[in-house]
Design a protein around this motif. Structure first.
Motif, short mmCIF file in Angstrom:
data_model
loop_
_atom_site.label_atom_id
_atom_site.label_comp_id
_atom_site.label_asym_id
_atom_site.label_seq_id
_atom_site.Cartn_x
_atom_site.Cartn_y
_atom_site.Cartn_z
N GLN A 24 2.79 80.71 -11.46
CA GLN A 24 3.04 80.24 -10.35
C GLN A 24 2.85 78.72 -10.07
O GLN A 24 2.98 78.26 -8.98
CB GLN A 24 2.47 81.05 -9.13
CG GLN A 24 3.06 82.43 -9.26
CD GLN A 24 2.55 83.26 -8.03
OE1 GLN A 24 1.42 83.09 -7.49
NE2 GLN A 24 3.26 84.39 -7.75
N GLU A 25 2.07 77.98 -11.01
CA GLU A 25 1.86 76.47 -11.02
C GLU A 25 2.82 75.93 -11.77
O GLU A 25 2.77 74.79 -11.82
CB GLU A 25 0.42 76.37 -11.32
CG GLU A 25 -0.53 76.70 -10.27
CD GLU A 25 -1.99 76.60 -10.78
OE1 GLU A 25 -2.26 76.31 -11.83
OE2 GLU A 25 -2.86 76.76 -9.92
N THR A 26 3.53 76.48 -12.56
CA THR A 26 4.75 75.88 -13.44
C THR A 26 6.26 76.19 -12.95
O THR A 26 6.41 77.16 -12.44
CB THR A 26 4.72 76.23 -14.78
OG1 THR A 26 4.87 77.65 -15.07
CG2 THR A 26 3.12 75.82 -15.23
N ILE A 193 12.24 67.24 -20.72
CA ILE A 193 11.17 66.30 -20.16
C ILE A 193 9.94 67.14 -19.34
O ILE A 193 10.23 67.98 -18.59
CB ILE A 193 11.78 65.32 -19.33
CG1 ILE A 193 12.72 64.19 -19.77
CG2 ILE A 193 10.71 64.73 -18.18
CD1 ILE A 193 13.37 63.53 -19.01
N GLU A 194 8.58 66.75 -19.53
CA GLU A 194 7.70 67.57 -19.00
C GLU A 194 6.84 66.36 -18.24
O GLU A 194 6.54 65.34 -18.29
CB GLU A 194 6.75 68.08 -20.11
CG GLU A 194 7.41 69.16 -20.89
CD GLU A 194 6.60 69.64 -22.22
OE1 GLU A 194 5.31 69.40 -22.24
OE2 GLU A 194 7.12 70.46 -22.96
N LEU A 195 6.69 66.98 -17.00
CA LEU A 195 6.02 66.44 -16.07
C LEU A 195 4.56 67.03 -15.84
O LEU A 195 4.63 68.38 -15.63
CB LEU A 195 6.42 66.21 -14.68
CG LEU A 195 7.93 65.42 -14.61
CD1 LEU A 195 8.54 65.20 -13.41
CD2 LEU A 195 7.90 64.18 -15.56
N GLU A 196 3.59 66.58 -15.06
CA GLU A 196 2.41 67.25 -14.67
C GLU A 196 1.93 66.47 -13.51
O GLU A 196 2.39 65.46 -12.89
CB GLU A 196 1.23 67.03 -15.64
CG GLU A 196 0.62 65.65 -15.87
CD GLU A 196 -0.55 65.64 -16.73
OE1 GLU A 196 -0.84 66.72 -17.64
OE2 GLU A 196 -1.04 64.52 -16.86
N ARG A 197 1.32 67.22 -12.61
CA ARG A 197 0.82 66.82 -11.33
C ARG A 197 -0.12 65.64 -11.38
O ARG A 197 -0.82 65.79 -12.09
CB ARG A 197 0.20 68.16 -10.59
CG ARG A 197 -0.36 67.83 -9.22
CD ARG A 197 -0.68 68.93 -8.45
NE ARG A 197 -1.50 69.81 -9.09
CZ ARG A 197 -1.93 71.17 -8.77
NH1 ARG A 197 -1.11 71.76 -8.05
NH2 ARG A 197 -2.95 71.67 -9.41
N ASN A 198 0.09 64.89 -10.45
CA ASN A 198 -0.75 63.43 -10.41
C ASN A 198 -2.03 63.83 -9.69
O ASN A 198 -1.90 63.82 -8.54
CB ASN A 198 0.20 62.46 -9.85
CG ASN A 198 -0.85 61.11 -9.59
OD1 ASN A 198 -1.77 60.86 -10.13
ND2 ASN A 198 -0.33 60.22 -8.83
N PRO A 199 -3.16 63.90 -10.26
CA PRO A 199 -4.52 64.30 -9.54
C PRO A 199 -4.93 63.22 -8.54
O PRO A 199 -5.69 63.51 -7.67
CB PRO A 199 -5.36 64.72 -10.61
CG PRO A 199 -5.08 63.69 -11.74
CD PRO A 199 -3.38 63.78 -11.52
N VAL A 206 1.01 68.30 -4.20
CA VAL A 206 2.08 69.26 -4.33
C VAL A 206 1.80 70.55 -4.95
O VAL A 206 0.36 70.61 -5.59
CB VAL A 206 3.17 68.60 -5.55
CG1 VAL A 206 3.90 67.49 -4.95
CG2 VAL A 206 2.35 68.31 -6.95
N ALA A 207 2.22 71.78 -4.96
CA ALA A 207 1.48 72.98 -5.40
C ALA A 207 1.86 73.16 -6.86
O ALA A 207 1.12 74.02 -7.58
CB ALA A 207 2.74 74.13 -4.42
N LEU A 208 3.13 72.44 -7.51
CA LEU A 208 3.23 72.80 -8.97
C LEU A 208 2.30 71.90 -9.75
O LEU A 208 2.02 70.68 -9.39
CB LEU A 208 4.43 72.45 -9.08
CG LEU A 208 5.70 73.27 -8.37
CD1 LEU A 208 7.01 72.68 -8.68
CD2 LEU A 208 5.64 74.65 -8.95
N GLU A 209 1.91 72.53 -10.78
CA GLU A 209 0.80 71.93 -11.59
C GLU A 209 1.70 71.28 -12.85
O GLU A 209 1.46 70.04 -13.17
CB GLU A 209 -0.01 72.90 -12.23
CG GLU A 209 -1.03 72.32 -13.48
CD GLU A 209 -2.15 71.18 -12.97
OE1 GLU A 209 -2.24 70.33 -13.68
OE2 GLU A 209 -2.65 71.27 -11.86
#
Length: 491
Positions: A24-26, A193-199, A206-209
């Protein structure tokens, strides 16, 4: 139950709970086209903004899901009484993904770069009205216009107007560094393309990791990937003929909305025959829009007779100026001395172009125009057609918002050069009164329709499929984007 069995079941439950939480975070997003680069200020491809808009890069303003212009990096602004001076007050604590602070100096750099002599910005005209950009202090920017521009805040919301850092601007195509809530992890070219949450994001978290964009151009493969659960959402689904199957399956939600995508049969005015309005008019009369919508889009799409979105309040329905009339088409070709005309038709990868192109070729053949179809990949289309102007006809959907002003650019890929239309667009830019702008928009629509600049086909629908548990995806597309800032999985 033994103590060992209880511990085993507990461990399994914890593992399952962790797996669900991780899932649920991806999110895995399907896209038809892979972007040629990831710098929205240096490329025209809509696929660039489908990845980067609001996710990686941000501008002074931004579009909401309903098309409204909202605050972005500028939290508010003041406008002078004469409409020529905008003072933007920037958000505090904003940093780029590399940790550098975002200040007014970056805004000055970005806007000056976009409008500069050597600019490669595909929408350079957005910045043409800017006279000066000044940093009042670190968090205040003053932009002075050469004349009032009623669309200035709207223009600053485009993906082409995002704010960059001078330290990373040169390498953003492959290593994008923005201020957005996601940052690039990996680009496996040809695949994902892969993104990650900007801490360290300055705004609402945002909710998605993690986000993965998968590139699947084949409609059958897209259908299979959704059905197998390999993709969680496909916001611009390329197989509309299968939507009924998804609608009948409770695992999925079918999301149908509108886009800014005017789909056209573009004509190269540099070609001797296509510079003749009678030939262009003949081509327009040879086209049966509904047959293309039914055959290529399985009934999804709105016929258009000019380059303007039907959902816009200023839209004028001008389809009656170019009705399907093969006899009129043949007569016009004979009058122009172009019977037996042969033209090249370049088709990029989207299904609307490839499927629609076959139908268009048959319709043109019925009035005596032969076409040599060439299926080109997206990068080739950008190089050959958009940049090199080496084509006769092409089918493409223009997904930029309110972009009728491209017809005032003689150097644009279809090469339309009308001093009267250019003056009309200049008048639109200088007009701030809403009613007066609406009247000018109507004149502009009629002008290009009566000049038969291109054959206007249909407004591209937004037909998406997603896991039914996902919420926050855009229904409509006021700008080509997969804005994931509000996307989450339902508990």
């Amino acid at each position: 139950m033994t103590r060992y069995a209880r511990l085993t079941l507990a461990a399994m439950a914890l593992a399952l709970g962790a797996s669900v939480a991780q899932a649920q975070e991806t999110i895995r997003i399907g896209m038809v086209l892979e972007p040629p680069g990831l710098d929205p200020t240096a490329g025209a491809a809509a696929a660039i903004r489908e990845v980067t808009y609001a996710n990686i890069f941000e501008g002074l303003t931004r579009f909401g899901p309903d098309g409204a212009v909202l605050p972005g990096l500028a939290r508010d602004w003041d406008i002078s009484e004469d409409g020529t001076e905008y003072t933007f007050h920037l958000a505090r604590g904003v940093t780029f993904h590399d940790g550098a602070p975002m200040t007014a100096a970056d805004v000055v750099f970005s806007l000056d770069r976009a409008r500069g002599e050597g600019s490669t910005n595909a929408q350079k005209q957005l910045f043409a009205v800017i006279d000066t950009v000044e940093a009042v202090d670190d968090h205040t920017v003053r932009v002075t216009l050469s004349q009032p521009d009623g669309a200035f805040l709207f223009n600053m919301a485009w993906g082409d107007a995002v704010i960059l850092s001078p330290d990373s601007a040169a390498t953003n195509a492959t290593d994008p560094v923005g201020t957005g809530p996601f940052r690039l992890v990996r680009w496996a070219q040809g695949d994902r393309i892969e993104l990650e949450r900007n801490p360290d994001y300055w705004g609402t978290p945002v909710a998605l990791e993690r986000v993965t964009f998968r590139f699947i151009s084949d409609p059958n493969a897209a259908y299979a990937a959704m059905m197998a659960g390999d993709i969680d959402a496909f916001p611009n689904f390329p197989a509309p003929e299968t939507l009924a199957q998804f609608e009948a399956d409770p695992r999925f939600a079918v999301i149908v909305g509108s886009t800014e995508g005017e789909t056209i049969l573009a004509m190269n005015h540099r070609h001797a025959a296509l510079s003749d309005i009678r030939v262009r008019q003949a081509i327009a009369h040879a086209i049966n829009r509904q047959d293309i919508i039914d055959g290529a889009m399985f009934g999804n799409g709105t016929p258009i007779g000019t380059h303007f979105a039907p959902h816009h309040p200023d839209y004028v329905d001008l389809t009656d100026l170019s009705p399907h009339d093969p006899d009129a088409a043949r007569a016009l070709l004979a009058d122009a001395g172009h019977e037996g005309l042969s033209l090249r038709l370049a088709l990029p990868p989207p299904a609307y172009a490839r499927r629609g192109g076959e139908i268009v070729a048959a319709q043109l053949r019925a009035v005596g125009i032969q076409t040599q179809i060439s299926n080109v990949e997206w990068a080739q289309w950008l190089e050959q057609v958009f940049t090199g102007h080496d084509f006769d006809l092409t089918i493409i959907s223009h997904t930029e918002p309110m972009d009728i002003n491209i017809y005032a650019r003689p150097d644009y890929y279809f090469g339309y050069d009308s001093a009267e239309f250019q003056a009309l667009m200049a008048e639109v830019t200088a007009t701030t009164d809403p009613e007066a702008r609406s009247a000018l928009h109507a004149r502009a629509q009629r002008h290009i329709a009566e000049d038969f600049v291109n054959a206007f086909l249909f407004q591209l629908p937004k037909t998406g499929v997603a896991d039914a548990r996902i919420e926050g995806l855009w229904e409509n597309a006021p700008v080509p984007a997969n804005d994931l800032t509000a996307v989450r999985w339902r508990d």
